[in-house]
Design an enzyme around this catalytic site. Structure first.
Site, short mmCIF file in Angstrom:
data_model
loop_
_atom_site.label_atom_id
_atom_site.label_comp_id
_atom_site.label_asym_id
_atom_site.label_seq_id
_atom_site.Cartn_x
_atom_site.Cartn_y
_atom_site.Cartn_z
N LYS A 1 -27.25 -44.43 -17.33
CA LYS A 1 -26.41 -44.01 -16.21
C LYS A 1 -26.65 -44.98 -15.04
CE LYS A 1 -29.85 -40.46 -15.07
NZ LYS A 1 -30.06 -39.03 -14.75
N THR B 1 -28.02 -52.07 -30.42
CA THR B 1 -27.63 -50.69 -30.69
C THR B 1 -28.09 -50.28 -32.08
OG1 THR B 1 -25.75 -49.20 -31.12
CG2 THR B 1 -25.32 -51.55 -31.33
N ILE B 2 -28.62 -49.08 -32.20
CA ILE B 2 -28.97 -48.58 -33.53
C ILE B 2 -27.70 -48.22 -34.30
CG2 ILE B 2 -31.20 -47.68 -32.74
CD1 ILE B 2 -29.99 -44.84 -33.02
N ASP B 3 -26.57 -48.09 -33.59
CA ASP B 3 -25.34 -47.61 -34.22
C ASP B 3 -24.60 -48.69 -35.01
OD1 ASP B 3 -25.90 -45.24 -32.89
OD2 ASP B 3 -24.67 -45.78 -31.17
#
Length: 363
Positions: A76, A140-142
């Site tokens: 954020k 990113t793990i994605d």
């Protein structure tokens, strides 16, 4: 003396520290570079006083084996859409990117390396357009960035998920149960799909292939006879039924995405409502997939990303993101890096091979 600012943004990810170490060690060979780190992404620069540390041999030694990030991180405080609360408690989003760019310049930094995923690299592009000499490193793990063949952290997340899945198989068999394991991945099913293949799942539910609960139930029933049998299901957090919605919640201003999670329990309810007779248990792995020691593969990939990123700084090839394509370390424009989301190809060989192994997608 040249000054480089390094930061990590978005969710934490195994391998972040290896990138930081790779950048530092490569930079020290040039002898005329001072390497600094901004704490909690760009918040370290935006805060007053600034929260920026000098990277040295002591605080980077051996960090490549550690999970998390020594620079901390946040998902954020996007400077392009920064949440500001007025005296009445109302929140508005303002663009503070020019203010941030001006501050980076006033602090005397000659270059910035931003380590992060899709959202972070969109910020990188925005700052580049404001004149910030910036390089991106994909994280990113994605595995959902299409500009690189793979991202560090993904293999570690799959290994953690597979280890957990292996443990669930034996308890499912012992109790004749249906076990549902929910994994991360946001809008992409890469972690779920790789885990299902590695673990030998009977059913794998991913966002790219919305499922029909009757098809899922039919597959479960085929595994039972006289109440005896077991089924193991891997479900991605972004999976959804046909004509259904993803399960998540709005975390409020300052967060770019919905907080996904809960599909394992929703799927369990759907199966019971559809008439599933077997006992069902749910496991949500959550942030265990982000923690711990990165695998050797991710350490190597992250370290080489760090080296390549600094070499791009030396070459003044700003506005680029490091990429691993066709077994080569290269770079792509930041604008292209986030243009296309890396979904699982539902007609691709990986899905077809999984179906060939007998895995049902409920489609």
């Amino acid at each position: 003396m040249n000054k480089l600012l390094v930061l990590t943004g978005g969710g934490d990810c195994p391998g972040l520290n290896a990138v930081i170490r790779g950048i530092f060690k490569r930079a020290k060979k040039e002898k005329d570079w001072k390497i600094c780190g901004s704490m909690e992404a760009f918040n370290g620069v935006m805060s007053d006083p600034v929260d920026i540390i000098k990277l040295n041999k002591e605080n980077t030694a051996g960090i490549h084996i550690k999970g998390g990030t020594i620079l901390k991180t946040t998902n954020k405080g996007n400077p392009l859409q920064y949440p500001v609360t007025d005296e009445n408690g109302n929140i508005t989003l303002v663009d503070r990117s020019q203010e941030l760019a001006d501050k980076i310049k006033s602090l005397g930094f000659d270059a910035v390396i931003n380590i992060g995923g899709d959202g972070s690299q969109k910020i990188s592009q925005g700052l580049f357009e404001k004149g910030v000499p910036i390089i991106g490193v994909p994280k990113t793990i994605d595995n959902d960035l299409s500009a690189t063949d793979t991202t560090f952290g993904f293999q570690t997340a799959v290994q953690i998920a597979t280890d957990s899945f292996d443990k669930l198989v034996t308890t499912a068999e012992s109790h004749h149960r249906v076990m549902i394991m929910e994994v991360m991945g946001r809008d992409a099913g890469w972690i779920a799909l790789h885990t299902a293949i590695a673990g030998g799942a009977e059913i794998c539910l991913i966002p790219e292939l919305p499922y029909d609960i009757q098809h899922v139930l039919k597959r479960i029933n085929s595994r039972y006879k006289d109440g005896k049998g077991f089924v193991n299901i891997v479900v991605a957090e972004g999976a959804k039924p046909k004509d259904g919605e993803v399960i998540g919640e709005d975390r409020g201003e300052g967060f770019e995405h919905l907080r996904l999670g809960g599909i394992a329990y929703e799927l369990s309810k759907q199966l019971k409502a559809a008439g599933c007779k077997a006992e069902i248990r749910e496991t949500v792995l959550g942030h265990t997939q982000r923690g711990g020691t990165p695998t050797a593969y991710d350490r190597v990939l992250a370290s080489l990303f760090g080296v390549k990123a600094f070499e791009l700084v030396l070459e003044k090839k700003f506005g680029q993101m490091v990429s691993f394509k066709n077994n080569e370390f290269t770079h792509v424009p930041l604008e292209d890096a986030t243009k296309t989301y890396n979904f699982v190809d539902k007609d691709g060989y990986l899905v077809q091979a999984a179906k060939g192994l007998g895995i049902s997608f409920g489609d």
